[in-house]
Design an enzyme around this catalytic site. Structure first.
Site, PDB file in Angstrom:
ATOM      1  N   SER A   1       2.098  -9.724   7.737  1.00  0.00           N
ATOM      2  CA  SER A   1       2.067  -8.283   7.542  1.00  0.00           C
ATOM      3  C   SER A   1       1.743  -7.600   8.859  1.00  0.00           C
ATOM      4  O   SER A   1       0.648  -7.760   9.404  1.00  0.00           O
ATOM      5  CB  SER A   1       1.019  -7.908   6.497  1.00  0.00           C
ATOM      6  OG  SER A   1       0.757  -6.528   6.606  1.00  0.00           O
TER       7      SER A   1
ATOM      8  N   HIS B   1       6.864  -8.672   7.217  1.00  0.00           N
ATOM      9  CA  HIS B   1       6.452  -7.772   6.133  1.00  0.00           C
ATOM     10  C   HIS B   1       5.991  -6.444   6.736  1.00  0.00           C
ATOM     11  O   HIS B   1       5.048  -6.402   7.536  1.00  0.00           O
ATOM     12  CB  HIS B   1       5.330  -8.435   5.330  1.00  0.00           C
ATOM     13  CG  HIS B   1       4.901  -7.663   4.122  1.00  0.00           C
ATOM     14  ND1 HIS B   1       5.569  -7.748   2.916  1.00  0.00           N
ATOM     15  CD2 HIS B   1       3.873  -6.801   3.920  1.00  0.00           C
ATOM     16  CE1 HIS B   1       4.966  -6.968   2.029  1.00  0.00           C
ATOM     17  NE2 HIS B   1       3.933  -6.376   2.617  1.00  0.00           N
TER      18      HIS B   1
ATOM     19  N   ASP C   1       4.603  -2.702   6.006  1.00  0.00           N
ATOM     20  CA  ASP C   1       3.927  -1.890   4.998  1.00  0.00           C
ATOM     21  C   ASP C   1       4.075  -0.408   5.305  1.00  0.00           C
ATOM     22  O   ASP C   1       3.465   0.103   6.241  1.00  0.00           O
ATOM     23  CB  ASP C   1       2.436  -2.252   4.965  1.00  0.00           C
ATOM     24  CG  ASP C   1       2.189  -3.609   4.330  1.00  0.00           C
ATOM     25  OD1 ASP C   1       2.651  -3.816   3.193  1.00  0.00           O
ATOM     26  OD2 ASP C   1       1.549  -4.466   4.973  1.00  0.00           O
TER      27      ASP C   1
ATOM     28  N   MET D   1       3.263   3.297   4.227  1.00  0.00           N
ATOM     29  CA  MET D   1       2.316   4.051   3.385  1.00  0.00           C
ATOM     30  C   MET D   1       2.411   5.531   3.714  1.00  0.00           C
ATOM     31  O   MET D   1       2.485   5.907   4.888  1.00  0.00           O
ATOM     32  CB  MET D   1       0.888   3.576   3.660  1.00  0.00           C
ATOM     33  CG  MET D   1       0.700   2.075   3.503  1.00  0.00           C
ATOM     34  SD  MET D   1      -1.033   1.644   3.660  1.00  0.00           S
ATOM     35  CE  MET D   1      -0.913  -0.156   3.728  1.00  0.00           C
TER      36      MET D   1
ATOM     37  N   HIS E   1       7.839  -3.103   2.385  1.00  0.00           N
ATOM     38  CA  HIS E   1       7.017  -2.811   1.205  1.00  0.00           C
ATOM     39  C   HIS E   1       6.690  -1.321   1.190  1.00  0.00           C
ATOM     40  O   HIS E   1       5.870  -0.861   1.985  1.00  0.00           O
ATOM     41  CB  HIS E   1       5.748  -3.692   1.286  1.00  0.00           C
ATOM     42  CG  HIS E   1       4.737  -3.438   0.216  1.00  0.00           C
ATOM     43  ND1 HIS E   1       3.457  -3.957   0.276  1.00  0.00           N
ATOM     44  CD2 HIS E   1       4.800  -2.739  -0.948  1.00  0.00           C
ATOM     45  CE1 HIS E   1       2.781  -3.577  -0.811  1.00  0.00           C
ATOM     46  NE2 HIS E   1       3.564  -2.843  -1.550  1.00  0.00           N
TER      47      HIS E   1
ATOM     48  N   MET F   1       4.968   1.748  -0.052  1.00  0.00           N
ATOM     49  CA  MET F   1       3.858   2.294  -0.839  1.00  0.00           C
ATOM     50  C   MET F   1       3.945   3.801  -0.701  1.00  0.00           C
ATOM     51  O   MET F   1       3.155   4.444  -0.008  1.00  0.00           O
ATOM     52  CB  MET F   1       2.520   1.744  -0.310  1.00  0.00           C
ATOM     53  CG  MET F   1       2.296   0.295  -0.730  1.00  0.00           C
ATOM     54  SD  MET F   1       1.070  -0.544   0.289  1.00  0.00           S
ATOM     55  CE  MET F   1       2.119  -1.129   1.618  1.00  0.00           C
TER      56      MET F   1
ATOM     57  N   MET G   1       0.725  -7.648  -6.408  1.00  0.00           N
ATOM     58  CA  MET G   1      -0.378  -7.322  -5.486  1.00  0.00           C
ATOM     59  C   MET G   1      -1.632  -8.096  -5.888  1.00  0.00           C
ATOM     60  O   MET G   1      -2.014  -8.108  -7.054  1.00  0.00           O
ATOM     61  CB  MET G   1      -0.692  -5.821  -5.501  1.00  0.00           C
ATOM     62  CG  MET G   1       0.355  -4.904  -4.873  1.00  0.00           C
ATOM     63  SD  MET G   1       0.864  -5.314  -3.186  1.00  0.00           S
ATOM     64  CE  MET G   1      -0.696  -5.147  -2.294  1.00  0.00           C
TER      65      MET G   1
ATOM     66  N   ASP H   1       0.621 -10.478  -2.192  1.00  0.00           N
ATOM     67  CA  ASP H   1       0.249  -9.698  -1.010  1.00  0.00           C
ATOM     68  C   ASP H   1      -1.206  -9.261  -1.141  1.00  0.00           C
ATOM     69  O   ASP H   1      -1.562  -8.562  -2.086  1.00  0.00           O
ATOM     70  CB  ASP H   1       1.184  -8.478  -0.940  1.00  0.00           C
ATOM     71  CG  ASP H   1       0.975  -7.626   0.301  1.00  0.00           C
ATOM     72  OD1 ASP H   1       0.145  -7.977   1.150  1.00  0.00           O
ATOM     73  OD2 ASP H   1       1.679  -6.596   0.398  1.00  0.00           O
TER      74      ASP H   1
HETATM   75  C1  DX5 Z   1      -1.985  -3.930   1.574  1.00  0.00           C
HETATM   76  C2  DX5 Z   1      -0.724  -4.427   2.260  1.00  0.00           C
HETATM   77  C3  DX5 Z   1      -0.795  -5.823   2.730  1.00  0.00           C
HETATM   78  C4  DX5 Z   1      -1.886  -6.124   3.728  1.00  0.00           C
HETATM   79  C5  DX5 Z   1      -2.305  -7.559   3.598  1.00  0.00           C
HETATM   80  O1  DX5 Z   1      -1.715  -2.699   1.001  1.00  0.00           O
HETATM   81  O2  DX5 Z   1       0.362  -4.322   1.372  1.00  0.00           O
HETATM   82  O3  DX5 Z   1       0.462  -6.250   3.209  1.00  0.00           O
HETATM   83  O4  DX5 Z   1      -1.513  -5.867   5.049  1.00  0.00           O
HETATM   84  O5  DX5 Z   1      -3.333  -7.809   4.504  1.00  0.00           O
HETATM   85  P1  DX5 Z   1      -4.308  -9.060   4.365  1.00  0.00           P
HETATM   86  O6  DX5 Z   1      -3.460 -10.293   4.432  1.00  0.00           O
HETATM   87  O7  DX5 Z   1      -5.220  -8.894   5.516  1.00  0.00           O
HETATM   88  O8  DX5 Z   1      -4.997  -8.926   3.025  1.00  0.00           O
HETATM   89 ZN    ZN Z   2       2.348  -5.276   1.790  1.00  0.00          ZN
END
Ligand code: DX5
Ligand code: ZN
Length: 217
Positions: free
Chosen positions: A7, A32, A34, A36, A65, A67, A136, A174
Site C-alpha cells: 500500500s 495498491h 488508496d 481517500m 482502492h 474510499m 477490510m 487490507d
Molecule cells: C486503510 C488502507 C490500507 C492501509 C493498510 O484505509 O486501505 O491500504 O494503507 O496499511 P497497513 O498495512 O499499515 O495496515
Molecule cells: Zn487500501
C-alpha cells in the site's frame, strides 16, 4: 501462492515514482493505491492525476482502492489514469451494479470492498460480475492499525459462495497485515494481501515480501 500488494499510503510521497519502482524490484505483485476523499473516510490522499504521473514506473497492475463517496462519477478518470483493478465500497453512494458495469465498460477489472461492519452476504448478488472482493480488516482511512481477525469468517463465506458462481474471484484483505497475521489470512482463503507498514517500514522490502509469502503455506 499469496499475492502481495504494498500500500503506497505508507510510502515517501515526495518520491512516489521511485517508491513504486522499489516495490516492483522487491517482488510486489500489485501496487495498491488508496484514494481517500476526506468525506467517505476522515483522511485525504491523492486522486487520478497523481496516479497518472506514477503509472510509468512499473508495468505491474495498479490496484486502486477508492474510499470516496461517489465512485461512479470518477471511474473514467481512474481508468484513464492507468488503473487496472478499480475497487469501490459497497457502502458508497453510487449504485453498485452501475458502477461495476462502468468499470467493465472502461475495460478494467471491478472490485467491491466491504467495511468491518458490513456483512459478507451483501456482496453475494454481485460476485459473478466481480474480479475481486476486498474485505477490510481495519476501519478504512489510515495505515498502521491492528488487524481484525474476526473479519476472516467473512472471507470463508465469500469464498464458498464464489466457488459456486465465480471460482476465479480473488479475495483480498487490507489492514494490519504483517508477519504475525498473514498466515491466518492465508488459512481463511485469502488470495491477495495488502501490506503498508509491514513492507514500507521494513529495512528491506524484498525481505519483507519474501517473508510474508513464505509464511503462506
Ligand atoms: C486503510 C488502507 C490500507 C492501509 C493498510 O484505509 O486501505 O491500504 O494503507 O496499511 P497497513 O498495512 O499499515 O495496515
Ligand atoms: Zn487500501
Amino acid at each position: 501462492m499469496m499475492l502481495i500488494a504494498p500500500s503506497l499510503l505508507s510510502c515517501d510521497f515526495s518520491v512516489m515514482g521511485e517508491e513504486i519502482e522499489r516495490m516492483d524490484k522487491s517482488g510486489a505483485d500489485y501496487m495498491h493505491l488508496d484514494v481517500m476523499d476526506g468525506h467517505f473516510v476522515p483522511n485525504i490522499t491523492f486522486g487520478a492525476p497523481v496516479i497518472k504521473t506514477v503509472r510509468k514506473y512499473t508495468e505491474k497492475p495498479f490496484d486502486v482502492h477508492l474510499m470516496i463517496s461517489e465512485p461512479l462519477k470518477y471511474i473514467e478518470d481512474f481508468a484513464n489514469a492507468g488503473a487496472d483493478i478499480i475497487t469501490f465500497h459497497i457502502e458508497s453512494d453510487s449504485d453498485v451494479q452501475e458502477t461495476i458495469d462502468k468499470i467493465k465498460a472502461c475495460g478494467k477489472k471491478p472490485g467491491l470492498v466491504i467495511k468491518p461492519n458490513t456483512k459478507a452476504e451483501e456482496v453475494f448478488p454481485y460476485l459473478k460480475d466481480l474480479f475481486m472482493v476486498l474485505v477490510m480488516t481495519v476501519e478504512p482511512g489510515f495505515g498502521g492499525q491492528s488487524f481484525m481477525a474476526d473479519m476472516l469468517p467473512k472471507v470463508k463465506e465469500i469464498r464458498e459462495e464464489a466457488n459456486k458462481v465465480n471460482p476465479e474471484l480473488l479475495i483480498e484483505v487490507d489492514g494490519g497485515i504483517g508477519e504475525a497475521t498473514i498466515k491466518q489470512a492465508y488459512d481463511a482463503g485469502v488470495d491477495v494481501c495488502v501490506a503498508g507498514t509491514a513492507v514500507f517500514k521494513a529495512d528491506s522490502a524484498t525481505e519483507a515480501i519474501n517473508n510474508l509469502k513464505a509464511l503462506c503455506k
